[in-house]
Design a protein around this motif. Structure first.
Motif, PDB file in Angstrom:
ATOM      1  N   GLU A  76       0.830  -1.201   0.000  1.00  0.00           N
ATOM      2  CA  GLU A  76       0.000   0.000   0.000  1.00  0.00           C
ATOM      3  C   GLU A  76       0.867   1.254   0.000  1.00  0.00           C
ATOM      4  O   GLU A  76       0.550   2.242  -0.676  1.00  0.00           O
ATOM      5  N   ASN A 118      -8.097  10.362  -5.906  1.00  0.00           N
ATOM      6  CA  ASN A 118      -8.920   9.705  -4.887  1.00  0.00           C
ATOM      7  C   ASN A 118     -10.254   9.197  -5.401  1.00  0.00           C
ATOM      8  O   ASN A 118     -10.949   8.480  -4.683  1.00  0.00           O
ATOM      9  N   LEU A 140     -11.195   5.459  -4.872  1.00  0.00           N
ATOM     10  CA  LEU A 140     -10.406   4.799  -3.837  1.00  0.00           C
ATOM     11  C   LEU A 140     -11.222   4.688  -2.545  1.00  0.00           C
ATOM     12  O   LEU A 140     -12.019   5.558  -2.213  1.00  0.00           O
ATOM     13  N   ALA A 161      -7.192   3.799   1.326  1.00  0.00           N
ATOM     14  CA  ALA A 161      -6.218   4.119   0.284  1.00  0.00           C
ATOM     15  C   ALA A 161      -6.175   5.597  -0.068  1.00  0.00           C
ATOM     16  O   ALA A 161      -5.233   6.054  -0.717  1.00  0.00           O
ATOM     17  N   ARG A 162      -7.175   6.339   0.340  1.00  0.00           N
ATOM     18  CA  ARG A 162      -7.280   7.756  -0.023  1.00  0.00           C
ATOM     19  C   ARG A 162      -6.033   8.536   0.384  1.00  0.00           C
ATOM     20  O   ARG A 162      -5.510   8.390   1.486  1.00  0.00           O
TER      21      ARG A 162
END
Length: 329
Positions: free
Chosen positions: A161, A225, A228, A232-233
């Motif tokens: 990530e 974004n 997402l 994950a943003r």
């Protein structure tokens, strides 16, 4: 694969010969650059691969015949490397830097029978004349606009990530610099994995660059974004200041460098982003920037959107008046 003609950049340790690369075909799993300098007296002090906002020092070595090899990725791997980056070679400052380079790439093709991967390889050799280098140019102290950016809650990411977040972050800041029209060759970039400290070129038009940076961050983060999940943003803390800085042996120095990082670390900025979940970023600018530039109301940057705050970092005995901006949600 396209490799630009090398640029020679001043560096506190001598000079950096930089070869920027951009992939134009299929994704590569590995890329190597073999450099041979014509003058055997050229002293190579360090080498690295810079890609996706990070510096990779593994996979750099010198062969018996004096060639320097820089490798990014794994030739028999399955994961693609960043589609753009740079090979950077730090050398002692000789009069001229000439030689040749060979670029070799490895791409993963669709699997053969049984699903095993196959690799297609190719290479290209060109000669270069990087020219002369002034080891002093670019290091002279000057008043410059400074930008510090950091990723919120970066520690929440797993390693895969974090790699994706870094790539998004690096691409975003690259796009912002391109949009505002600054020359990367004259820009000081100091990455830190989850952040980036940038010293803009001397003499930039702040009435264009500051609104351009804000607008670029706003539109770029909306694009990144979109789609997402919350984990994950990408959300950023951003600080800007102007002052007298210089490049030293291990990075930029000057009170302006310290101030912009204190602004970035201030609780008022952290709290603003934490308490405004709809905002993709929060920006704080120094009082001098607000009064010299922003208050005049240049396009896309309404001074009434800025709130006067006290930016404090008690542990560092720092407290200064600053101006806080949050994009409209």
């Amino acid at each position: 694969m396209r490799v630009r003609e090398p640029a020679v950049l001043p560096d506190p340790g001598g000079a950096v010969v930089r070869f920027d690369y951009v992939q134009e075909g299929p994704d590569l799993t590995a890329l190597s650059l073999v450099v041979r300098f014509r003058d055997p007296a050229v002293e190579v002090r360090d080498a690295r691969v810079a890609a996706a906002g990070t510096v990779v020092r593994t996979g750099v070595w010198t062969t018996r015949d004096g060639a320097l090899v820089c490798l990014v990725g794994t030739p028999l791997g399955r994961s693609p490397i960043p589609r753009s980056g740079a090979f950077e070679i730090l050398v002692a400052p000789p009069a001229e830097l000439t030689g040749s380079l060979r670029v070799h790439g490895s791409a993963l093709r669709p699997g053969l029978a049984g699903g095993r991967p196959a690799h297609a390889c190719g290479d290209r050799e060109v000669r270069f004349a990087a020219g002369r280098v002034d080891p002093v140019a670019g290091r002279r102290p000057a008043v410059r606009l400074c930008l510090a950016v950091d990723t919120e809650a970066y520690s929440r990411f797993s390693a895969p990530e974090a790699e994706r977040a870094q790539r998004r972050f690096a691409d975003l800041l690259t796009d912002v610099r391109r949009v505002v029209g600054v020359d990367d060759d004259e820009t000081g970039l100091q990455p830190s994995g989850d952040g980036l400290f940038t010293v803009l070129p001397p003499g930039v038009d702040e009435s264009v660059v500051i609104p351009g940076v804000v607008d670029g961050l706003r539109s770029g983060l909306v694009r990144i974004n979109r789609g997402l999940g919350e984990r994950a943003r990408l959300r950023l803390r951003v600080a800007m200041h102007r002052g007298h800085v210089a490049l030293a042996a291990n990075g930029w120095i000057g009170s302006a460098v310290t101030t912009v990082h204190r602004l970035l670390d201030s609780e008022v900025l952290r709290r603003a982003l934490r308490e405004t979940p709809t905002a993709d970023f929060a920006l704080v600018v120094s009082d001098v920037l607000y009064r010299d530039v922003i208050v005049d109301g240049y396009p896309n940057l309404d001074p009434d959107r800025f709130a006067s705050v006290t930016a404090e970092v008690p542990a560092k005995r720092f407290a200064e008046t600053a101006w806080l901006y949050l994009p409209e949600g």
